[in-house]
Design a protein around this motif. Structure first.
Motif, mmCIF file in Angstrom:
data_model
loop_
_atom_site.group_PDB
_atom_site.id
_atom_site.type_symbol
_atom_site.label_atom_id
_atom_site.label_comp_id
_atom_site.label_asym_id
_atom_site.label_seq_id
_atom_site.Cartn_x
_atom_site.Cartn_y
_atom_site.Cartn_z
ATOM 1 N N SER A 14 -4.770 -76.683 -10.990
ATOM 2 C CA SER A 14 -6.101 -76.108 -10.848
ATOM 3 C C SER A 14 -6.968 -76.954 -9.923
ATOM 4 C CB SER A 14 -6.762 -75.990 -12.220
ATOM 5 O OG SER A 14 -7.005 -77.288 -12.713
ATOM 6 N N ASN A 15 -6.479 -78.141 -9.618
ATOM 7 C CA ASN A 15 -7.293 -79.019 -8.789
ATOM 8 C C ASN A 15 -6.820 -79.088 -7.341
ATOM 9 O OD1 ASN A 15 -8.862 -79.533 -10.920
ATOM 10 N ND2 ASN A 15 -8.696 -81.749 -10.828
ATOM 11 N N TYR A 17 -7.890 -77.659 -4.818
ATOM 12 C CA TYR A 17 -9.021 -77.861 -3.920
ATOM 13 C C TYR A 17 -9.788 -79.125 -4.253
ATOM 14 C CZ TYR A 17 -8.070 -73.166 -2.448
ATOM 15 O OH TYR A 17 -7.460 -72.059 -1.964
ATOM 16 N N ALA A 18 -9.488 -79.659 -5.441
ATOM 17 C CA ALA A 18 -10.228 -80.850 -5.845
ATOM 18 C C ALA A 18 -9.588 -82.106 -5.267
ATOM 19 C CB ALA A 18 -10.278 -80.944 -7.357
ATOM 20 N N ARG A 23 -10.259 -81.768 0.303
ATOM 21 C CA ARG A 23 -11.606 -81.230 0.172
ATOM 22 C C ARG A 23 -12.562 -81.844 1.176
ATOM 23 N NH1 ARG A 23 -14.351 -80.377 -5.611
ATOM 24 N NH2 ARG A 23 -16.250 -79.897 -4.494
ATOM 25 N N ARG B 354 -16.475 -74.984 -13.341
ATOM 26 C CA ARG B 354 -16.202 -76.190 -14.119
ATOM 27 C C ARG B 354 -17.503 -76.953 -14.383
ATOM 28 N NH1 ARG B 354 -11.781 -79.087 -14.108
ATOM 29 N NH2 ARG B 354 -10.967 -77.991 -12.311
ATOM 30 N N GLU B 395 -12.876 -74.104 -9.645
ATOM 31 C CA GLU B 395 -13.644 -74.592 -8.491
ATOM 32 C C GLU B 395 -14.471 -73.484 -7.852
ATOM 33 O OE1 GLU B 395 -13.344 -77.804 -8.366
ATOM 34 O OE2 GLU B 395 -11.687 -77.617 -9.792
#
Lengths: 331, 509
Positions: A14-15, A17-18, A23, B354, B395
């Motif tokens: 889920s991250n 893009y994190a 990013r 989030r 996100e």
């Protein structure tokens, strides 16, 4: 064999893009491209731009502005503005040199000058948070008052520093790299941790993004506002100390107009003028763009008056870009 | 042969980067017809209307818009106005700091003979004529900001008439109106209809649709599902068309929650907006708050939550006197308040999901500078699941979500604080049937778990179907308290009576 997805992998998935590096490039694509094009043009147009020595000069030159711009980024994120940064640079530089000349040790003198910054930030923040006066008006007025004080205590004259340890801080090298760059790197790590890793940092975005919702969420808006202005003023004081060290003197005129470069760096780096959006990494690139621009214009022998005109236009373009970007996001 | 339709939209398509939001949609309207446009949030209603109003442009080379049988190009709001099309948006777009007359003539100011001066006198006269002709009691010299929302909406309608509109689109016009104000609006709509003005009426409220609309067009997922006369449709058919499945009972509740001990007692609350309000709330109870807009229900919630000051009065939580001066104090007492205006008061639109879900519980996963991402993700997963928030990832920016999903994010944000007392202020305003059902089910679940719930709502149906007891407010005072029993009709009558300042014999107090 693993059945079901573990929580770890889910976080990774889920991250996507994190991922900070991905990013960083994604968020700052436009400005990175601008920086790249500028460097390309300058390395073709001049012989000396891509010289290692010139690169270090550029880096050293941006240190002061980057420090101010980090503070400005915080202030802009909560939806405020701090026009006193340039005056604090002047006042703290004068203070540190005069204290040392009066016999105070270097470290205590630096700490006192930083504390002076903190007090100014406390005054700014308290007035803004408690009275609800617009930050622009408060800091515009304070800008004049602080500058005036710097003139009063110096009688309008520049104060030379005789402390060589102090002056080597701004001018010296460690392992071939100017010392201010180390200071900037350390500050950058600290402010990044504050912004991304603490509750204080996350709540700043809430205050700038939607003050009403922040209040309803139980966020202490006044407390955070005051702290942010203190932070900005302390960073400005630090910048002022480094600048005094580099100039071998405390000058009451130092830092005049620096607020506009700091705002420009923050906004170029994607900080929103209406609050709620901004990153430290973006602001660093913003400061680099302005540094490379100044350096390049010098190398191209463009007169300083013309440079002022060009810089002004760059700020307008930066803010315009910010607004157009936000407009597209909203659609 | 003369074309009988005033406006025709044919085979309209609209593609946004990555998504086709309208596919071959048709909409035809006769003069003097009231057409309801329905569909869940995200069905394409707003997009279609924005194309008609010149805010968006339709996909090139696809479909056309005809006015009186002639094909026209609408590329700007100005074009739309020139063709007699006016849109009244959900959010009122008047300048609050200016007078009614100034607003009516904005951009079309009347000039004196010397062409560079505006003719205030003439504008005030003409504006007053228009207002009077609609039978409204408004002095055009009042500032718009001083008018009630309902009157502001009427001013918007008048402004549409000033442009000589032949087609007026009303997007959720009643979402902030009281029952009496809705009646006024309907009278105006009837008048417009008689004058041959076509109306497109967007609303989620079934009872209104069936009262006011001649015909109904339903969109779903960007496709035209059908257009039919209102007389030949009913609620169930309409919902089935909108959601694409048979009517699931939105208020279905297998196991009624059993109210437990008293957990919130409010005694004699007084401030600028409230007069001597007292009530008590038990665990597992859903206490409905009915009343007209401005009756003091939101103000009561704000006072309990510490947003507004209380001049006198006491509050007891779990039998213990509580001092609540700021929202922080209320949150510490495990009270949560989900405000009515999610965009202005609830969400951080430019931040991601989030962030919004976790902002009120940072203590749970940030210790000084250590961020526990696992816990953070856990909080998001838990509430995304229980509310079935539709999103691509955590996100995603909240401003990109539909109204229903935004509301779910807002609810999730407050559920994350694990409240004992949950105040919901108009929790389903402007959201679609599916999202409504999800929120109702969640309210039941929470009540069963022993959470005490204050439900403020202007939707009669919602109040009557959800609440165990109902408090009715009128002009800052508690007008009465009703056990929720008897038929829906008798309850509705009692509530209306109390809300409008009447008294019920033997009941109420």
């Amino acid at each position: 064999m693993e059945k079901g997805i573990s929580s770890e992998t889910r976080i990774k998935n889920s991250n996507i893009y994190a991922n900070p590096v991905v990013r960083y490039f994604k968020d700052n694509l436009g400005i990175l491209l601008a920086l790249f094009v500028m460097c390309l043009i300058l390395s073709i147009a001049t012989d000396s731009f891509f010289d290692g020595k010139n690169m270090l000069t550029v880096l050293r030159q941006i240190c002061i502005n980057a420090l101010l711009a980090f503070g400005m980024t915080f202030v802009l994120i909560i939806g405020g503005i701090d026009l006193t940064v340039g005056s604090v640079v002047g006042a703290s530089g004068v203070a540190v040199v005069m204290l040392m000349e009066a016999g105070v040790g270097m470290i205590p003198a630096i700490l006192i000058a930083l504390a002076l910054g903190a007090v100014i930030g406390l005054i700014n923040g308290t007035i803004i948070a408690l009275t609800g006066m617009p930050a622009f008006i408060v800091t515009l007025s304070m800008m004049g008052s602080i500058r005036g004080l710097a003139y009063i205590i110096t009688d309008g004259r520049s104060k030379a520093s005789s402390n060589q340890t102090f002056t080597s801080m701004g001018n010296g090298y460690l392992l071939g790299i100017p010392i201010p760059i180390y200071i900037l790197a350390v500050v950058m790590i600290i402010v990044s941790i504050i912004l991304y890793k603490t509750k204080f940092g996350r709540r700043m975005y809430a205050i700038g993004g939607n003050p009403t919702a922040a209040k309803y969420t139980g966020i202490n808006i006044k407390g955070i506002t005051i702290k942010v202005y203190v932070l900005s003023a302390v960073l400005s004081a630090l910048a002022g100390i480094i600048l005094a060290s580099r100039m071998f003197s405390g000058q009451p005129t130092a830092g005049q107009g620096y607020e506009s470069d700091a705002i420009a760096a923050a906004v170029l780096g994607g900080t929103s003028f209406s609050g709620g959006i901004g990153t430290i990494g973006g602001t660093l690139i913003g400061a680099l763009v302005i540094g490379v621009l100044s350096n390049g214009l010098n190398l191209l022998h463009i007169p300083s008056y013309v440079q002022m005109v060009i810089k002004g236009i760059v700020i307008i373009l930066a803010v315009g870009f910010d607004i157009i970007k936000n407009r597209n996001n909203r659609k | 042969m003369a074309n009988q339709y005033f406006m025709e939209m044919q085979q309209i398509c609209k593609t946004f980067p990555g998504a086709k939001v309208l596919n071959n949609v048709e909409l035809r309207l006769k003069a003097g017809e009231v057409r309801a446009l329905m569909g869940e949030n995200g069905a394409g209603k707003s997009t279609l209307i924005k194309i008609l109003g010149g805010i968006y442009s339709k996909d090139q080379g696809c479909g056309c818009i005809k006015i009186n049988g002639k094909e026209v190009e609408i590329n700007s709001v100005h074009d739309a106005k020139a063709h007699g099309i006016s849109i009244i948006h959900q959010e009122i777009s008047l300048a609050e700091n200016m007078t009614v007359a100034d607003n009516l003539f904005m951009g079309e100011e009347l000039l004196k003979k010397v062409r560079c001066f505006v003719d205030d006198k003439e504008m005030i006269n003409k504006a007053q004529q228009v207002i009077d002709s609609m039978g409204m009691d408004i002095d055009v010299r009042t500032k718009v900001g001083d008018l009630s929302i309902a009157k502001q909406q009427m001013v918007e309608i008048c402004r549409a008439l000033m442009y000589d509109s032949k087609l007026i689109v009303m997007d959720e016009p009643t979402s902030s109106l009281t029952q009496t104000e809705i009646e006024q609006l309907f009278i105006q709509i009837e008048k417009l209809k008689k004058n041959g003005i076509a109306i497109i009426y967007i609303s989620h409220r079934m009872d209104e649709i069936f009262r006011i609309a001649d015909s109904i067009t339903v969109l779903r997922d960007g496709e035209l599902i059908g257009t039919d006369l209102a007389a030949s449709l009913d609620r169930d058919k309409l919902i089935a068309m909108m959601v694409g499945r048979e009517l699931m009972e939105v208020y279905k509740n297998d196991e009624k929650p059993e109210p437990g001990d008293e957990c919130l007692v409010v005694k004699k609350f007084e401030n600028k907006y409230l007069k001597d309000v007292s009530f008590s709330l038990r665990r597992g109870e859903i206490l409905g708050f009915a009343g007209l807009v401005g009756a003091g229900r939101t103000e009561l919630a704000r006072a309990i939550f510490g947003i507004d000051k209380v001049d006198s009065g006491e509050i007891f939580i779990e039998g213990e006197r509580a001092i609540i001066r700021r929202p922080q104090d209320a949150i510490a007492r495990r009270i949560a308040y989900i405000p009515e205006n999610r965009k202005l008061e609830g969400l951080f639109l430019t931040n991601n999901i989030r962030y919004n879900v976790s902002i009120s519980v940072l203590d749970k996963f940030i210790k000084l500078i250590g961020v526990n991402k696992k816990t953070e993700q856990g909080i998001l997963d838990e509430h995304q699941g229980s509310l079935s928030i539709r999103m691509t990832s955590g996100e995603q920016k909240v401003q990109q979500l539909s109204g229903g999903n935004q509301q779910k994010v807002l609810v999730a944000k407050w559920l994350a604080t694990d409240p004992q007392i949950l105040i919901l202020d108009e929790p389903t305003r402007g959201i679609d049937v599916g999202a409504k059902a999800a929120i109702y089910q969640l309210i039941y679940t929470l009540a069963r778990q022993g959470v005490a719930i204050m439900l403020i709502s202007s939707e009669m149906e919602e109040i009557i179907n959800m609440s165990t007891r109902i408090v009715v407010m009128h002009e800052g005072e508690k007008a009465g308290e009703l056990e929720n029993k008897g038929t829906s009709e008798t309850m509705q009558e009692k509530i209306m009576l109390l809300a409008s300042g009447g008294k019920i014999n033997g009941e109420g107090n």
